[in-house]
Design an enzyme around this catalytic site. Structure first.
Site: not given
Length: 558
Positions: A73, A75, A96, A107, A275, A303, A383, A411
């Site tokens: 998210k 990214t 954030r 995480k 969150a 999240f 991916f 990415w």
């Protein structure tokens, strides 16, 4: 092809002096308070001067429920910001700050990944500009002053059994969840049971992220309820005379941080509530400042959309008078397969049927976002193992839901790989079709607000709460807090309170374990299921692999 880790990519970044980044947004260098050469705080005087400017378009990036397969998210948020700039738009990013707890736990950081990152990555994911340390210190100063007041005679007649203000630490440490303080005799005060939460769950964190300026910050800090007397009347932080000193500690932390992406585009990184146990959005002051300086502002909420996006809409936007113009919902083929029942070790093999079986999780999030009246587009975060058939299966499913899915390769390719998404998002944001409205009105009773979220967002059949919880909610309504929104604290891994229940479950119940009044922040925290406000470390924490290499550089952050 040689694989490079996120931190290796970040280390090779061609960063520009932070003054040049500020110039892109029209921030004079004398209104930047530099922290080294590549990060700075934006001065309040400059922020105050922006009030008369029009706002840009606000774009929220959210996601499906997180899985071990990864969604990306942040990214995507960074990539989309770069992509908008690439297609000629003046865009800024608002995300954030990272908590040390997840960095050293499991995480990881909060700076994006691959070629879609915010730098300096190491600083952002560690001490950064000291904001979290300031929040921790301000919170614990209040804790010390409460115990000190009781020790020196307790003029406020605080019932020591009803001190509700816990301490905080920016670390995952399950041993501190429940503690007894002041042992060791008369000189150490009066023993009582207490505990620690993680700093990102602190009401001080929430207040910093929702305050408009230092004056508003001090008022909100003073409004915090820290304890109750024997007659059940509340004791506020201002009664302890802590709000002034806390504001002093938070003076610099209140100012938004400006950094840059790998492509030298501006990013505001400020505040960091989780969150799953808090409201999960970056600061209002950073978002509003960005909206005055850029034509498009891309922000993220933590999240999945059932937590972060719901709270962004019902808490942040309600409190700050904001309205999103478009929402990007991030999903991956791998996560769809996991929701379809595929084990993580088997995700590399093509399995179109599993993708299709897992898509209802995505479909529910699409419907939920639409229920707020905001247009949504799905970003398929690519991916290398994804096949054309699997990607097409997601696109076909999303089309059936009345939305569009766009394959994104930020990415691997940076802004080049997300230009299609950027173009579509700009079109949606400029279209004016957003008819944003929160899910429930201020005047709805508190328990009905909880039921509304549980039934309309989680698709639960019922909310389970014992009589003490219901009585507490009614007491807060009688005390004048019934107009507040509710902040649901529950597992991020499922629409239900069972983290193992993937997909789009129905027919489940939402058990409410506890409710907490955050009078300063302006919401009621509703703790559901087994969620913890102080996480623990996993069996093999990430900290075991974080170290300095022979060149004195950080290794192991991700």
């Amino acid at each position: 092809m040689t694989y490079r880790t996120d931190i290796e990519i970040a280390r090779d970044a061609k960063k520009k002096p932070i003054q040049e980044i500020g110039e892109k947004l029209g921030i004079p260098s004398d209104h930047l308070l530099p922290y080294g050469h590549d990060k700075a705080k934006v001065g309040q005087e400059f922020i105050d001067s922006l009030d008369d400017r029009p706002n840009g378009k606000l774009i929220l990036v959210t996601a499906i429920n997180p899985t071990p397969a990864g969604e990306g998210k942040t990214t995507t948020t960074v990539g989309l910001g770069d992509g908008l700039n690439r297609i000629g738009k003046k865009a800024a990013i608002c995300i954030r700050e990272a908590s040390l707890g997840p960095n050293f736990g499991m995480k990881g950081g909060a700076a994006g990944g691959g070629l879609a990152q915010v730098v300096p990555m190491e600083d952002m994911n560690l001490h950064f500009t000291g904001d979290f340390h300031a929040i921790t210190s301000a919170h614990n100063l209040l804790s010390a002053m409460i115990d000190n007041h009781i020790y020196w005679g307790n003029d406020l007649e605080i019932d020591q059994r009803r001190v509700v203000w816990r301490r905080v630490l920016d670390m995952n440490d399950r041993a501190l969840r429940d503690v007894v303080t002041s042992l060791g005799g008369v000189a150490n005060g009066f023993p009582r049971q207490s505990g620690f939460d993680i700093t990102v769950a602190s009401e001080v964190m929430a207040i910093l992220c929702l305050s408009s300026d230092l004056k508003d910050l001090q008022k909100r800090l003073g409004d915090m309820i820290v304890a109750y007397r024997r007659d059940r009347t509340p004791v506020y932080a201002r009664d302890i005379k802590a709000d002034g000193a806390m504001t002093v500690l938070l003076r610099d932390a209140m100012q938004p941080n400006l950094v840059q992406t790998l492509e030298n585009n501006p990013a505001f990184v400020h505040g960091g509530p989780f969150a799953n146990i808090a409201h999960g959005c970056n600061s209002v002051i950073a978002t509003k400042t960005a909206l005055k300086l850029a034509d498009y502002v891309v922000t993220e909420a933590g999240f999945g959309a059932d937590l972060g996006a719901e709270k962004f809409m019902n808490i942040k936007c309600r409190k700050a008078g904001l309205a999103p113009d478009a929402v990007v919902l991030v999903a991956t083929v791998r996560a769809m397969k996991m929701n379809g029942g595929v084990a993580k070790v088997d995700l590399g093999a093509e399995n179109v049927e599993a993708v299709q079986s897992g898509c209802p999780n995505l479909g529910r999030h699409i419907a939920n976002v639409k229920s707020f009246g905001v247009p949504v587009v799905v970003a398929i975060n690519h991916f290398v193992t994804d096949t054309e058939a699997e990607v097409q299966a997601v696109k076909d499913y999303v089309a059936e839901q009345g939305a569009e899915a766009i394959l994104c390769q930020h990415w691997a390719k940076g802004s080049e790989g997300v230009a299609d998404l950027a173009t579509r998002v700009a079109e949606l944001a400029d279209s004016g079709v957003s008819q944003f409205a929160p899910l429930y009105p201020d005047g709805m009773p508190l328990f009905e607000k909880i039921e509304t979220i549980a039934k309309r967002i989680y698709r639960a059949d019922e909310v389970l709460a014992n009589q003490s919880v219901r009585d507490q909610l009614r007491a807060w309504e009688d005390a004048g807090y019934g107009h507040l929104p509710v902040c649901m604290a529950k597992t991020q891994y499922s629409f239900s309170t069972d983290p193992n229940l993937r997909g789009a479950p129905t027919g489940h119940s939402v058990p409410v374990r506890e409710v907490r009044l955050s009078a300063g922040a302006g919401f009621i925290v509703v703790i559901c299921g087994d969620i913890m406000t102080m996480p623990g470390l996993p069996r093999v924490p990430s900290a075991e692999n974080i170290m300095l290499n022979d060149a004195g550089e950080v290794e192991g952050l991700f």
